[in-house]
Design a protein around this motif. Structure first.
Motif, PDB file in Angstrom:
ATOM      1  N   GLU A  61       2.715  -1.033  18.683  1.00 20.61           N
ATOM      2  CA  GLU A  61       2.788  -0.298  17.416  1.00 20.61           C
ATOM      3  C   GLU A  61       3.392  -1.204  16.362  1.00 20.61           C
ATOM      4  N   MET A  62       3.569  -0.691  15.146  1.00 22.91           N
ATOM      5  CA  MET A  62       4.182  -1.450  14.049  1.00 22.91           C
ATOM      6  C   MET A  62       3.420  -2.738  13.768  1.00 22.91           C
ATOM      7  N   ASP A  63       2.116  -2.647  13.686  1.00 22.54           N
ATOM      8  CA  ASP A  63       1.338  -3.854  13.469  1.00 22.54           C
ATOM      9  C   ASP A  63       0.103  -3.489  12.657  1.00 22.54           C
ATOM     10  N   ILE A  64      -0.642  -4.504  12.256  1.00 20.13           N
ATOM     11  CA  ILE A  64      -1.849  -4.310  11.453  1.00 20.13           C
ATOM     12  C   ILE A  64      -3.047  -4.602  12.351  1.00 20.13           C
ATOM     13  N   LYS A  71      -3.500 -15.208   9.978  1.00 21.83           N
ATOM     14  CA  LYS A  71      -2.298 -15.056  10.797  1.00 21.83           C
ATOM     15  C   LYS A  71      -2.433 -13.917  11.795  1.00 21.83           C
ATOM     16  N   ARG A  72      -3.374 -13.039  11.588  1.00 22.28           N
ATOM     17  CA  ARG A  72      -3.466 -11.874  12.469  1.00 22.28           C
ATOM     18  C   ARG A  72      -4.498 -12.036  13.574  1.00 22.28           C
ATOM     19  N   VAL A 122      -6.052  -5.940  14.172  1.00 25.43           N
ATOM     20  CA  VAL A 122      -6.796  -7.198  14.258  1.00 25.43           C
ATOM     21  C   VAL A 122      -8.290  -6.847  14.258  1.00 25.43           C
ATOM     22  N   ILE A 124      -4.135  -4.325  18.405  1.00 22.18           N
ATOM     23  CA  ILE A 124      -3.011  -5.086  17.851  1.00 22.18           C
ATOM     24  C   ILE A 124      -2.348  -5.798  19.026  1.00 22.18           C
ATOM     25  N   GLU A 169       7.086  -9.182  -5.093  1.00 21.18           N
ATOM     26  CA  GLU A 169       6.605  -9.698  -6.369  1.00 21.18           C
ATOM     27  C   GLU A 169       5.129 -10.062  -6.349  1.00 21.18           C
ATOM     28  N   MET A 189       9.654 -10.979 -17.236  1.00 22.53           N
ATOM     29  CA  MET A 189      10.058  -9.714 -16.623  1.00 22.53           C
ATOM     30  C   MET A 189       9.447  -8.549 -17.387  1.00 22.53           C
ATOM     31  N   VAL A 190       8.884  -7.621 -16.621  1.00 29.12           N
ATOM     32  CA  VAL A 190       8.255  -6.450 -17.228  1.00 29.12           C
ATOM     33  C   VAL A 190       9.158  -5.255 -16.974  1.00 29.12           C
ATOM     34  N   ASP A 191       9.405  -4.467 -18.018  1.00 37.50           N
ATOM     35  CA  ASP A 191      10.172  -3.241 -17.807  1.00 37.50           C
ATOM     36  C   ASP A 191       9.265  -2.194 -17.211  1.00 37.50           C
ATOM     37  N   LEU A 192       9.790  -1.515 -16.236  1.00 34.92           N
ATOM     38  CA  LEU A 192       8.976  -0.583 -15.459  1.00 34.92           C
ATOM     39  C   LEU A 192       9.236   0.844 -15.917  1.00 34.92           C
ATOM     40  N   GLU A 241       3.461  -6.646 -10.365  1.00 31.06           N
ATOM     41  CA  GLU A 241       4.582  -6.331 -11.260  1.00 31.06           C
ATOM     42  C   GLU A 241       4.093  -5.323 -12.293  1.00 31.06           C
ATOM     43  N   ARG A 273       0.671  -5.977  19.667  1.00 31.08           N
ATOM     44  CA  ARG A 273       1.802  -5.195  20.154  1.00 31.08           C
ATOM     45  C   ARG A 273       1.310  -3.779  20.414  1.00 31.08           C
TER      46      ARG A 273
END
Lengths: 289, 759
Positions: free
Chosen positions: A189-192, A260-261, A194, A185, A42, A1-4, A45, A187
Motif C-alpha cells: 500500500e502507500m504507493d503509486i 522511477k516507478r 506501476v 505496486i 513548489e 512570490m504570489v499572494d494566495l 504556485e 509494496r
C-alpha cells in the motif's frame, strides 16, 4: 512570490465566475491531497484556490433509476462506506479506495483523482471500463464528456477556462455485469500504480461474454482502453485461450516510459498479467449478479 | 563483577516490561522534536542546493537575494572558515574538517545533486524560499560518476584533484576517486584454496540506502553578542555536534551550548552536522535566532545514505564443511567525500568464522552522491550479503545444512576476529543451536515459497559517557545522561538505577541533559548507550548508595562498614536500630551535610561481539516478481535484555530496515545524476503491511564486562537481513540472486531467464 487567495463558493455559478476571472493562476481545491503537496513542493504556485466542497452538488452520491451520480468532492472513504454503490460498481469503488492511506482516504476525492490527470491515477481505468462520464460546469453551462476523452495527457485535461468537474456519472450496472480493478505496486500500500487495470464485463444467460471493456493505467500518457479486449472476450467463456489473447492484447496496448516507478519491459509484461487477473475477478462478480 | 544471579531470577526490574517513560509525551504530541521549538524573534532559513551532480562554481551572486524584502542575511562558504585536509596516518574513522566545511557549504565545486551552496535567513520561510531562487550561481558542469566500480577506473571523472590513493604501492602519480585501500587478512590464502575441495566465486552488488528516519533534520541557533551560541537540534549526540561546530567555526567549545530535542529516528544518520553551522553563522550575522528545517527532499538529496557496494568474493571449503580460505575485494562508495565504513565491512565479512586463511581488500571510493553516513552497523549488511550468500552456496553445493556449516566454522571464546580482537564469552553457538531447534527451521513451506538463513556478526563499541544522578529531598531521583534517547535508553537507565537502588522505577526520572550541564558523552550510536551509559548510571547510583550509607552511619553513630543497602533501605545487623528508607534518608540529607548526588564519567570498554541469525520465509509471485515476506524469526544474543519490549523493538526495526534494503530501496537518478525519488512515496521503504510479525528470540549470554550482562542490541538485527531475504528468494525461485534490491522487475527477469535456460 504570489499572494494566495482562498474562496469557498456555495454555488456552481460563483465557482465558475471565480475560476474564469482568475484564469491559469486558479486551482480547484477539493481534498487537496495532490494540490497541497504540489504547492508545498513548489510545483505549482496558484494565486487562487477555489474550494468546491461547499457546493452541495459536489458532495452527493445520487443513485437514480438510470444512472449513478458521484459528486466530484466525494471522498474515497465515503465511497467505501456506500454499500449500495459498492454493490453496483465494486471495481470503481475499490480503485478509489486504493488511493493513499486511511488518512488520505478521508480527504482524497474521486474528482480530484480524475482532474489531477496522473497517468497512474487508480480511479481512471476503472471509470473508463465502467463508461463513466465527467459532468463539467463552465461559463457556457454544463457539458458531459466520457472519462477516456476528458484526459488528454499527463497532467492535462480538456477543461477550458472557468470550467470544473462537478460530478462523475456511471450508468446503471447491466444485469449479469461485474467490474474490478487491480494495480501492481512494489509494496502492499502507500504507493503509486506501476500498472493499473480496470475491467467491466457483462455475461449472456449462457455464461458467455456479452460485452467487455478493459482499460489500463500507468502504461501510456493517459489511461488506455484495450480496444481488442471486447472482440477477444465477447461470445467466449474465460478460458486459457481467451486469457492468453487478452494478456497479449493488454501488453500490445502499452506504450509506457522508464521512470522511477517502473521500466517499459516490466510494465508491458505486468499489464498482461493484471488483465487476466482482473478479468477473472470481474467475471466472477458478473456470474454472481 | 556481576553481582546479580546470572540466571536473572533475582532481578526486580531488569527484564520486566514496564511503562515507557517517554510514552505519555509521545502519544499526546507533547514531546518536542527538532522543529517544535519556537523562539521569539526567530528568522527562518533555507538552503540553496546544487542542481548539478558535478560542477565547478565559477561565481555566486547573492545581491538580489540580499536586496529582497524580508531577507536578513545570506551565507556562503566565504563566511565559513576553511580547514586543511587531514594528513596520514588515517584512523579507521576520518573526521576531515576540510571535507565537512566543503559539505556544509560548497567551495570550489559542487559534488552532488543537492549539495548546499548558500543559506538565506528571512522573516518567513516563504520569503527565504523565494530568496534562494534569486541567488545566481554560474557553473561549469563536469562529467559525473555514480557507481563505485566505474569511479575506481583510471579514466573516471575525478571529484578531488588533491586526492591520491592512500595505502597502495607504488604511490600513485595521478589523483583518484579511490581515497584508500584498506587490507586485512591472516594465513596463506593460496595454500588455503589449494586445500579446498570446492571453491565458490561470486560477485555481489548492493545499492546505497537511506536511514529513513521519520523526522527531518531541524535546528534553531541563537547567537549572543558575547560570542556564545545556544543550539537546539535533533541529533544522536549533542556533545559531538558541539565539538564539530566549535572546530568548524573556530569557536570556543564552552561557548556553544547544545540541547538535543526529542529525536524522531536517526539510525546513524544524525551523527553529523549539516545545517547547524549555517544556522549559527546566520544567527551571528543577524543577531536573531535562526530556525532551519530540512524538507524530506533535502534529506534525501543531501544527507548520508549507507554505501552502495560492489564485492568480488571467493571461498573454499573441504567436503566436511571446513572453510579453508576466503578472499574478498569490496568497493564501498563514500559519496562526495572520503570515509565509507570500508574497515567495518572488512572486519565483518568473516569474523564469525575460524577461517585460517583470509585476504580482504576494501576500496573507499568517492562518487557524485551525498557523503555516506553511518547506518545501523555501518559496512556490515553489505559484507554479510556477500559472505553469507557465498557460504549458503558452499553449503548447498556440499549438500550441507546451512546452520551446520556455520556451526562447523563458528568462532568460540578465545578465537579472534579478523582485526585480532579476542572473543570473550560469546553466544554464537547458542544462537545457532536455538535456530536448529526452533519450529520455524523445519516448518513446511507453501507453493512459490522459499526459506532463507543468514548470520550477522558485530563488534560493539563502548566509549565515553557521563551521568549525573541527583537525589531530591522527597526521595525521588533525577538521572541525567548526555545521550539522546533514540531507542529506549531512558527506560533502560531507569530500570538499571531502580534495580541498583532497590526502589520503584516510578521514583526515578530519567532525562537527557544539555552540553552545558554534563560531562562529555559520545553519540547514541554503535549500540553503546545501554551498555556504556548504563554502566555510568550504575556507577553514579552506587555512589549515591555509598553516600546514603555514610549518612545512616552518621545518624546512627556506627561505622559505615556495618551498614548495608538492601531493597531500598540502609540496614544494620544491630538490634534496636530500625532500617532507614531512601525517602527518610533523602529528607535528612540537606540538614545533615548537604545534597546527595552521584556522578560517573567513564570510558567503557568490553562491549564485545554479538551475533544475530535470521530465518525468513518469502513467497514470490512468479508472474510479477513480487516478493512477500511471510514469516520472519530473528535469533539474537542480547547479553541481557534490560527492557525486553525495547530489545524486541530494536530487533524488529532492524529486520524491517534490512527487508527494505533487500527488496525495494534504491536511489533513482536521471542521466544528469539528479535524484528522482526524493520522498517516501518513491523511495520504497517497507510499510507495516509489507512485513509479517518479526518474531524476536532473545538469547541471553551475559556480557561479563557489564554489571547486568548487557551487550549492544540495535545494530546486529539489520546485518543478516538482506542476506537472509536474498537467500529465501533464491530458494523460492531456484536462481542465484546477487544484486540488491530484489525488486519485482529484477526478480521477474531472473525467473524468465531461468525459465529460458531450462527450456
Amino acid at each position: 512570490m504570489v499572494d494566495l487567495r482562498y474562496e469557498s463558493p456555495e454555488t456552481i455559478e460563483v465557482a465558475v465566475a471565480l475560476l474564469a476571472a482568475e484564469g491559469q493562476m486558479a486551482r480547484v481545491f477539493a481534498g487537496g491531497t495532490d494540490l497541497l503537496v504540489q504547492m508545498k513542493e513548489e510545483l505549482v504556485e496558484p494565486a487562487l484556490l477555489v474550494d468546491i466542497k461547499k457546493i452541495s452538488e459536489t458532495r452527493l452520491i445520487a443513485i437514480d433509476p438510470d444512472q449513478v451520480r458521484i459528486g466530484a468532492a466525494v471522498t474515497g472513504a465515503e465511497l467505501g462506506e456506500n454499500e449500495q454503490l459498492k454493490a453496483m460498481w465494486p471495481g470503481v469503488v475499490e480503485a478509489v479506495e486504493l488511493i493513499g492511506s486511511a488518512q488520505v482516504q478521508g480527504r482524497a476525492t474521486i474528482g480530484g483523482n480524475l482532474c489531477n490527470a496522473s497517468p497512474a491515477a487508480d480511479s481512471v481505468p476503472a471509470l473508463i471500463a465502467a463508461e463513466a462520464r465527467a459532468v463539467i460546469a463552465g461559463p457556457d453551462g454544463i457539458r458531459e464528456v466520457p472519462v477516456g476523452e476528458f484526459l488528454t495527457g499527463p497532467g492535462q485535461t480538456s477543461l477550458g477556462l472557468g470550467e470544473f468537474v462537478t460530478s462523475i456519472t456511471l450508468p446503471k450496472p447491466p444485469e449479469h455485469g461485474g467490474d474490478a480493478y487491480l494495480r501492481f505496486i512494489p509494496r502492499t500500500e502507500m504507493d503509486i500504480a506501476v500498472v493499473g487495470a480496470g475491467l467491466s464485463v457483462v455475461l449472456n444467460p449462457d455464461g458467455t461474454c456479452a460485452a467487455a471493456r478493459l482499460a489500463l493505467g500507468a502504461v501510456a500518457p493517459t489511461a488506455r482502453l484495450v480496444e481488442a479486449a471486447s472482440e477477444i472476450m465477447v461470445g467466449n467463456k474465460l478460458d486459457d485461450t481467451v486469457l492468453e489473447a487478452l494478456s497479449a492484447a493488454a501488453s500490445e496496448t502499452c506504450s509506457p516510459i522508464d521512470d522511477k516507478r517502473g521500466t517499459i519491459e516490466f510494465r508491458t509484461k505486468v499489464a498482461g498479467v493484471l488483465a487476466c487477473r482482473v478479468a477473472k475477478i470481474a467475471w466472477r462478480r458478473a456470474e454472481n449478479n | 563483577m556481576n553481582n546479580k544471579d546470572s540466571a536473572g531470577t533475582n532481578f526486580k526490574w531488569v527484564g520486566k516490561r514496564t511503562r515507557r517513560p517517554d510514552g505519555p509525551d509521545k502519544v499526546t504530541g507533547r514531546a518536542r522534536y527538532g522543529d517544535d521549538m519556537i523562539v521569539p524573534g526567530m528568522l527562518h532559513a533555507k538552503i540553496l542546493r546544487s542542481p548539478h551532480a558535478h560542477a565547478k562554481i565559477l561565481s555566486i551572486d547573492t545581491s538580489k537575494a540580499r536586496a529582497f524584502k524580508g531577507v536578513k542575511a545570506v551565507v556562503t562558504s566565504a563566511d565559513i572558515p576553511d580547514h586543511p585536509l587531514t594528513k596520514p596516518p588515517y584512523g579507521p574513522i576520518i573526521t576531515d574538517f576540510h571535507d565537512i566545511s566543503c559539505n556544509v557549504l560548497a567551495r570550489e565545486k559542487v559534488l552532488y545533486d543537492g549539495h548546499a551552496i548558500a543559506g538565506v535567513a528571512a522573516t518567513s520561510e516563504r520569503i527565504a524560499r523565494a530568496a534562494i531562487k534569486l541567488i545566481e550561481v554560474e557553473y561549469e558542469v563536469l562529467p559525473h560518476v555514480l557507481d563505485p566500480l566505474e569511479a575506481s577506473k583510471p579514466d573516471a571523472p575525478v571529484l578531488h584533484d588533491h586526492q591520491y590513493t592512500h595505502g597502495v604501492d607504488p604511490e600513485p602519480e595521478k589523483p583518484s576517486n579511490v581515497f584508500r585501500v584498506v587490507t586485512g587478512g591472516r594465513g596463506d590464502v593460496e595454500k588455503g584454496f589449494a586445500g579446498a575441495d570446492i571453491i565458490v566465486e561470486r560477485e555481489f552488488s548492493s545499492q546505497p540506502v537511506h536511514q529513513g528516519y521519520i523526522e527531518p533534520q531541524a535546528c534553531i541557533a541563537t547567537a549572543s553578542e558575547d560570542d556564545s551560541v545556544e543550539l537546539w537540534t535533533t541529533t544522536q549526540g549533542h556533545f559531538v555536534i558541539r565539538a564539530f561546530c566549535a572546530r568548524l567555526l573556530n569557536m570556543d567549545m564552552a561557548r556553544i551550548r547544545v540541547t538535543a530535542s526529542e529525536i524522531g529516528g536517526g539510525f546513524g544518520g544524525k551523527n553529523n552536522i549539516y545545517a547547524e553551522p549555517v544556522a549559527i553563522r546566520l544567527s551571528q550575522m543577524t543577531g536573531r535566532p535562526v530556525r532551519m528545517v530540512m524538507s524530506r527532499s533535502e534529506v534525501f538529496r543531501a544527507t548520508g545514505p549507507a554505501s552502495g557496494t560492489h564485492t568480488r568474493i571467493r571461498m573454499g571449503a573441504k567436503k566436511d564443511g571446513t572453510i579453508t580460505a576466503a578472499e574478498v575485494d569490496i568497493y564501498n562508495q563514500a559519496g562526495a567525500f572520503k570515509g565509507s565504513p570500508v574497515g567495518r565491512s572488512i572486519e565483518t565479512f568473516f569474523s564469525a568464522y575460524t577461517i585460517e586463511n583470509i585476504r580482504a581488500s576494501g576500496y573507499d571510493v568517492c562518487v557524485n552522491r551525498p557523503k555516506v553516513a553511518a547506518y545501523r552497523a555501518p559496512g556490515a549488511p553489505m559484507a554479510a550479503f556477500a559472505a553469507e550468500g557465498t557460504i549458503n552456496e558452499l553449503a548447498s553445493r556440499l549438500g550441507m545444512d546451512a546452520v551446520d556449516i556455520r556451526m562447523k566454522n563458528a568462532v568460540r571464546e578465545g578465537d579472534q576476529s579478523l582485526s585480532g580482537i579476542k572473543y570473550g564469552q560469546i553466544g554464537l553457538l547458542d544462537v545457532l543451536e536455538k535456530v536448529k531447534s526452533h519450529e520455524h527451521y523445519s516448518a513446511p513451506l507453501g507453493p512459490n515459497q522459499g526459506r532463507g538463513f543468514a548470520l550477522g556478526y558485530w563488534m560493539h563499541g563502548g566509549g565515553l559517557s557521563s551521568v549525573s544522578a541527583n537525589l531530591l529531598d522527597d526521595g525521588t531521583i533525577a538521572v541525567a545522561t548526555g545521550n539522546p534517547d533514540i531507542g529506549g535508553s531512558r527506560s533502560s537507565m531507569r530500570v538499571m538505577a531502580a534495580e541498583e537502588l532497590g526502589i520503584d522505577i516510578e521514583m526515578i526520572k530519567p532525562i537527557v541533559a544539555d552540553t552545558g550541564s554534563m560531562g562529555y558523552s559520545h553519540l547514541t550510536a554503535g549500540s553503546r548507550t545501554t551498555f556504556a551509559t548504563g554502566m555510568a548510571v550504575i556507577n553514579a547510583v552506587r555512589e549515591i548508595i555509598d553516600k546514603l550509607r555514610a549518612l545512616a552511619a552518621k545518624k546512627w553513630e556506627i561505622p559505615v562498614e556495618e551498614i548495608t543497602w538492601e531493597a531500598g533501605q540502609a540496614e544494620t545487623g544491630r538490634d534496636g536500630i530500625k532500617a532507614l528508607s531512601l525517602k527518610e534518608l533523602a529528607g535528612m540529607a540537606t540538614k545533615m551535610g548537604g545534597p546527595i548526588a552521584g556522578h560517573s564519567e567513564i570510558n567503557a570498554g568490553g562491549a564485545g561481539a554479538a551475533f544475530s541469525a535470521q530465518l525468513v520465509d518469502v513467497e514470490v509471485d512468479p508472474e510479477t516478481g513480487f516478493v512477500s515476506p511471510k514469516r520472519y524469526t530473528v535469533f539474537q544474543d542480547v547479553g541481557r535484555a534490560i527492557s525486553p519490549d525495547y530489545v524486541e523493538g530494536q530487533i524488529q526495526g532492524g529486520a524491517v530496515q534490512g527487508i527494505g534494503w533487500a527488496l525495494n530501496e534504491e536511489y533513482v537518478y536521471d542521466d544528469q545524476a539528479r535524484l528522482q525519488n526524493t520522498g517516501f512515496l518513491d523511495y520504497r521503504m517497507p510499510v507495516a503491511s509489507d512485513v509479517p510479525m518479526i518474531d524476536a528470540v532473545l538469547i541471553e549470554v551475559p556480557n561479563p564486562n557489564h554489571p547486568y550482562g548487557v551487550r549492544g542490541v540495535g545494530e546486529p538485527p539489520i546485518i543478516s537481513a538482506p542476506a537472509a531475504v536474498a537467500n529465501a528468494v533464491e530458494n523460492a525461485i531456484g536462481i542465484t540472486m546477487s544484486s540488491l534490491p530484489l525488486s519485482p522487475p529484477k526478480v521477474l527477469n531472473a525467473i524468465e531467464q531461468g525459465q529460458a535456460e531450462k527450456d
